[in-house]
Design a protein around this motif. Structure first.
Motif, short mmCIF file in Angstrom:
data_model
loop_
_atom_site.label_atom_id
_atom_site.label_comp_id
_atom_site.label_asym_id
_atom_site.label_seq_id
_atom_site.Cartn_x
_atom_site.Cartn_y
_atom_site.Cartn_z
N GLU A 37 28.39 -28.93 -64.83
CA GLU A 37 28.15 -28.01 -64.52
C GLU A 37 26.10 -28.98 -64.73
OE1 GLU A 37 29.42 -24.83 -68.18
OE2 GLU A 37 28.98 -27.31 -68.53
N ASN B 30 36.80 -28.69 -64.97
CA ASN B 30 37.06 -27.62 -64.66
C ASN B 30 37.00 -26.29 -64.38
OD1 ASN B 30 38.91 -29.92 -62.88
ND2 ASN B 30 39.83 -30.61 -64.64
N ASP C 221 31.57 -27.36 -57.06
CA ASP C 221 32.53 -27.77 -56.72
C ASP C 221 32.05 -29.55 -56.28
OD1 ASP C 221 32.25 -26.89 -54.54
OD2 ASP C 221 34.00 -25.16 -54.61
N SER D 58 36.51 -31.72 -61.02
CA SER D 58 36.05 -31.27 -59.55
C SER D 58 34.88 -30.34 -59.92
CB SER D 58 37.77 -30.39 -59.86
OG SER D 58 38.11 -29.42 -60.62
N GLU D 59 34.84 -30.28 -61.60
CA GLU D 59 33.13 -29.26 -60.40
C GLU D 59 32.21 -29.86 -61.65
OE1 GLU D 59 35.96 -26.58 -58.98
OE2 GLU D 59 36.42 -27.14 -61.30
N ASP E 279 34.93 -18.22 -61.12
CA ASP E 279 35.56 -18.40 -59.77
C ASP E 279 33.75 -18.07 -58.98
OD1 ASP E 279 36.93 -19.94 -61.60
OD2 ASP E 279 38.46 -18.48 -60.66
N TRP F 274 36.03 -22.31 -68.62
CA TRP F 274 34.91 -24.17 -68.26
C TRP F 274 35.69 -25.19 -69.05
CZ3 TRP F 274 32.50 -26.94 -65.07
CH2 TRP F 274 32.01 -27.91 -64.71
N ILE G 86 26.88 -24.22 -61.26
CA ILE G 86 28.34 -25.04 -61.21
C ILE G 86 28.04 -25.55 -60.08
CG2 ILE G 86 30.48 -24.65 -61.77
CD1 ILE G 86 28.87 -24.45 -63.51
N VAL H 177 30.34 -20.60 -58.40
CA VAL H 177 30.41 -21.62 -57.95
C VAL H 177 29.97 -22.25 -56.86
CG1 VAL H 177 31.77 -23.37 -57.64
CG2 VAL H 177 32.65 -22.61 -59.67
N ASN H 178 28.74 -22.84 -56.58
CA ASN H 178 28.30 -22.75 -55.58
C ASN H 178 27.12 -22.01 -55.34
OD1 ASN H 178 28.71 -25.49 -55.40
ND2 ASN H 178 30.28 -25.02 -53.46
#
Length: 241
Positions: free
Chosen positions: A189, A139, A101, A186-187, A50, A145, A99, A53-54
Motif C-alpha cells: 500500500e 494482504n 500485488d 502479498s500486497e 480486489d 486490507w 495497491i 489492485v494494480n
C-alpha cells in the motif's frame, strides 16, 4: 598432457567465475501504475478493492485527479499530481495512493517521489508543510486490507532531507525510503501525501515521478549464474576424483 589439463582447469575456473560475475547484473522495474502521472486514465476511484489492485492511483483529501500543467510543474513530462490544502484543513492529508500485488517476502522495496511546493503561508518550522511517502505491506482479501508487519513513513517533517526547515518554494526535492517486505505479505500500500498544520491561505504541492521498485536479477544473468555454478561444480568434482 598434465600441463594442458592444468591450463584447461584454470580456464574453466575463469569461465565459471566470469559467469558468476555477470550474474551480479540486476534490473529495477517501477511497479507503480502511472508513476509519472502522465495519464489521467491512471486514476481509479478506490483501489482498496480486489478489482482496484494494480489499477493506478486513487486521490484522497483535496488531491486533484485532473492533475495540473502549471508553469511550476511538472518535474518532467507534461503533468504532475496537484495536492491542495485550504485554511482550516490542518493535519488533514491529501494526495494519492495505490495497491500493488505480487510482493515477495524478504525483498527490499524502495519508494521514492519528487515534490515541489509553490505556496507557503503561516508555516516556517518543522511539520509546517510536510510531504511524506508511506509504505505498508499486507494482504487484500475480498476488499478488506490487513496490514502485516510495521510500515514506514519518510518525508519533510519525518526525517527527510528538509526536516527541520520549510523547503524552498518552486524547488523540486527527491524523497526516498526502503523497507523489507515481511513474511506473509502479498500486497503493498503506497501513499504520497501533503499535510499542512497552520496555513492561513490555500497552499498547494506538486508530486511527480514516483517509483516503487525492487532489484531482481535479470533472467539472462540468472541463467548464466546457473551455468557458471554447474561448470565450477563439475570442475571441482573432476579434480577431487
Amino acid at each position: 598432457m598434465k600441463m594442458l589439463n592444468r591450463m584447461m582447469g584454470g580456464s574453466s575456473i575463469g569461465v565459471a567465475a566470469a559467469f558468476m560475475l555477470n550474474a551480479s547484473s540486476t534490473q529495477a522495474q517501477n511497479l507503480l501504475v502511472n508513476g509519472d502521472f502522465e495519464s489521467a486514465s491512471g486514476f481509479t476511484a478506490n483501489p482498496i478493492t480486489d478489482s482496484g489492485v494494480n489499477q493506478g492511483w486513487a486521490t484522497f483529501g483535496a488531491g486533484q485527479s485532473d492533475m495540473s500543467s502549471a508553469a511550476s510543474s511538472p518535474e518532467s513530462g507534461s503533468y504532475a499530481l496537484l495536492a491542495v490544502n485550504g485554511p482550516g484543513n490542518n493535519w488533514n492529508p491529501q494526495g494519492a495512493y495505490q495497491i500493488i500485488d505480487g510482493i515477495v517476502a524478504g525483498q527490499t522495496y524502495t519508494l521514492s517521489a519528487y515534490y515541489l511546493i509553490d505556496s507557503l503561508s503561516g508555516n516556517t518550522g518543522t511539520y509546517g508543510t510536510p510531504f511524506a511517502l508511506q509504505l505498508n505491506f499486507g494482504n487484500l482479501v475480498d476488499g478488506t486490507w490487513t496490514t502485516v508487519g510495521t510500515g514506514a513513513t519518510w518525508g519533510f517533517g519525518n526525517g527527510g532531507p528538509t526536516d527541520g526547515a520549510a523547503p524552498s518554494l518552486d524547488t523540486w526535492y527527491l524523497e526516498t525510503g526502503s523497507l523489507v517486505a515481511p513474511a506473509g505479505a502479498s500486497e503493498a500500500e503506497v501513499y504520497l501525501f501533503f499535510m499542512d498544520n497552520g496555513q492561513t491561505t490555500t497552499d498547494q504541492m506538486y508530486i511527480d515521478n514516483a517509483s516503487f521498485t525492487t532489484v531482481v536479477p535479470e533472467p539472462t544473468t540468472m541463467a548464466l549464474a546457473g551455468l557458471g555454478g554447474f561448470g565450477l561444480l563439475s570442475l571441482l568434482r573432476r579434480r577431487k576424483a
